[in-house]
Scaffold this motif. Structure first.
Motif, PDB file in Angstrom:
ATOM      1  N   TRP A  45       0.820  -1.213   0.000  1.00 12.52           N
ATOM      2  CA  TRP A  45       0.000   0.000   0.000  1.00 12.52           C
ATOM      3  C   TRP A  45       0.855   1.265   0.000  1.00 12.52           C
ATOM      4  N   GLN A  46       1.939   1.247   0.718  1.00 13.60           N
ATOM      5  CA  GLN A  46       2.810   2.413   0.774  1.00 13.60           C
ATOM      6  C   GLN A  46       3.493   2.686  -0.581  1.00 13.60           C
ATOM      7  N   ARG A  47       3.653   1.643  -1.370  1.00 10.11           N
ATOM      8  CA  ARG A  47       4.361   1.784  -2.663  1.00 10.11           C
ATOM      9  C   ARG A  47       3.412   1.562  -3.851  1.00 10.11           C
ATOM     10  N   ARG A  48       2.143   1.812  -3.616  1.00  6.53           N
ATOM     11  CA  ARG A  48       1.149   1.559  -4.667  1.00  6.53           C
ATOM     12  C   ARG A  48       1.376   2.419  -5.925  1.00  6.53           C
ATOM     13  N   LEU A  49       1.855   3.643  -5.753  1.00  2.00           N
ATOM     14  CA  LEU A  49       2.081   4.522  -6.905  1.00  2.00           C
ATOM     15  C   LEU A  49       3.121   3.941  -7.847  1.00  2.00           C
ATOM     16  N   TYR A  50       4.176   3.400  -7.256  1.00  2.00           N
ATOM     17  CA  TYR A  50       5.242   2.827  -8.080  1.00  2.00           C
ATOM     18  C   TYR A  50       4.792   1.525  -8.729  1.00  2.00           C
TER      19      TYR A  50
END
Length: 352
Positions: A45-50
């Protein structure tokens, strides 16, 4: 294009690794609080953008490969289609001069029919399709004009019957062609493009009617704009006066000439003009002779309008004596030009 996608993919990979290394400390702290599954989901979830960016880049790269593959296949198919089309067109051009031979016969005793069958076999031996047609089964009103555009050669083997009349099976054909040749509604270009040859069968014992039908059919077709591929042949049943000893021998001599002419036509060959053209006749090198030659010919023929109006087919070997007539339909504009040439010729060679 491919290098651009590769660069973007590498860039996203570097950014992803940097962000991951920076968050290692945070992960170690959270691992003591949450279970491994919760830690994994939290990390996602913390790296969803990537992750979304990497997935979009991957789909875009796959789409690019698919489009590029289709474009390559389309180019290859178009080249193959053009090559096949050029090959087909070259094959058609090789056969466009003569598409086939149609042999019409008008016979009472069967002699002309036998000649037609014999000629068709010889033509097929040359690799050209041939069709034998009984003239009674052919409607010239509906079908004859179609022969002008089919690149076929029409051969007419016609016998002269009682009192110079056509045979029973050729009666309707001859009647129609005769009436059309003198009907202004058809004109002298109605059968333009028709390639034809005529061989007549007759008996010179009947002086007044010798080969009348063959002469008339040849003349009528010519008056309608048809083009002779060779001069008319005549077969004489009178062995005393027959040129070759019999009507069969006359036909054999004519057949040899016809087959040679057909070979030349099938190759696209045309007769060249020797420069000694008949007055009013057609000449392929008319421009080389110039207008002065036409005027001289007009004066030599005493300014005869009939000779100036008269014209013959391009490829006929000679102008026949019994055909020194004009086509039945002459344009007014052409007649005016003819009269102008006559007057100029007279003024030039007979100055007042």
């Amino acid at each position: 294009m491919f290098s651009l996608f590769a660069t973007m993919l590498a860039l996203f990979g570097v950014i992803f690794l940097c962000v991951g290394s920076l968050s290692i400390s945070e992960n170690t702290v959270s691992q003591d609080v949450h279970s491994p599954t919760e830690n994994y989901l939290l990390w996602m979830w913390q790296r969803r953008l990537y992750i979304y960016s990497a997935a979009a880049l991957l789909f875009g790269f796959c789409f690019f490969l698919q489009v590029a593959r289709r474009k390559i296949n389309y180019t290859e198919d178009s080249k193959a289609h053009k090559a096949a089309k050029s090959n087909n067109s070259s094959e058609k051009d090789a056969d466009v001069h003569v598409s086939g031979v149609k042999i019409f016969y008008g016979s009472q005793t069967g002699t002309a029919k036998g000649f037609a069958t014999e000629l068709s076999e010889e033509v097929e031996n040359l690799g050209i399709s041939a069709q034998v047609i009984d003239m009674k089964d052919y409607d010239p009103d509906d079908q004859l004009v179609d022969e002008c555009v089919t690149k076929s050669v029409c051969v007419f083997l016609v016998a002269t019957y009682t009192d110079g009349q056509p045979t029973e099976n050729a009666e309707w054909f001859c009647k129609w062609v005769e009436e059309a040749s003198t009907d202004f509604r058809y004109g002298n270009n109605f059968l333009k493009g028709l390639q034809y040859a005529v061989f007549g069968l007759g008996n010179s014992v009947y002086v007044g009617h010798y080969n009348t039908v063959g002469k008339n059919v040849d003349k009528w077709l010519w008056m309608l704009g048809g083009k002779r591929i060779m001069s008319r042949g005549e077969g004489d049943c009178n062995v005393v006066k027959s040129r070759n000893g019999s009507v069969q021998a006359d036909f054999l001599a004519w057949k040899v000439k016809f087959l040679n002419r057909l070979k030349a036509l099938s190759k696209g060959e045309k007769k060249s003009c020797s420069g000694n053209c008949k007055s009013g006749g057609s000449c392929k090198n008319k421009k080389k002779h110039g207008a002065d030659e036409e005027e001289k010919a007009a004066v030599q023929d005493n300014g005869s309008e009939v000779d100036l109006i008269e014209s013959s087919s391009e490829d006929e070997e000679s102008v026949l004596p019994d055909e020194k007539i004009s086509r039945s339909v002459v344009d007014v504009e052409d007649l005016g030009n003819i009269m102008t040439n006559i007057k100029k010729a007279k003024v030039r060679f007979h100055p007042q």
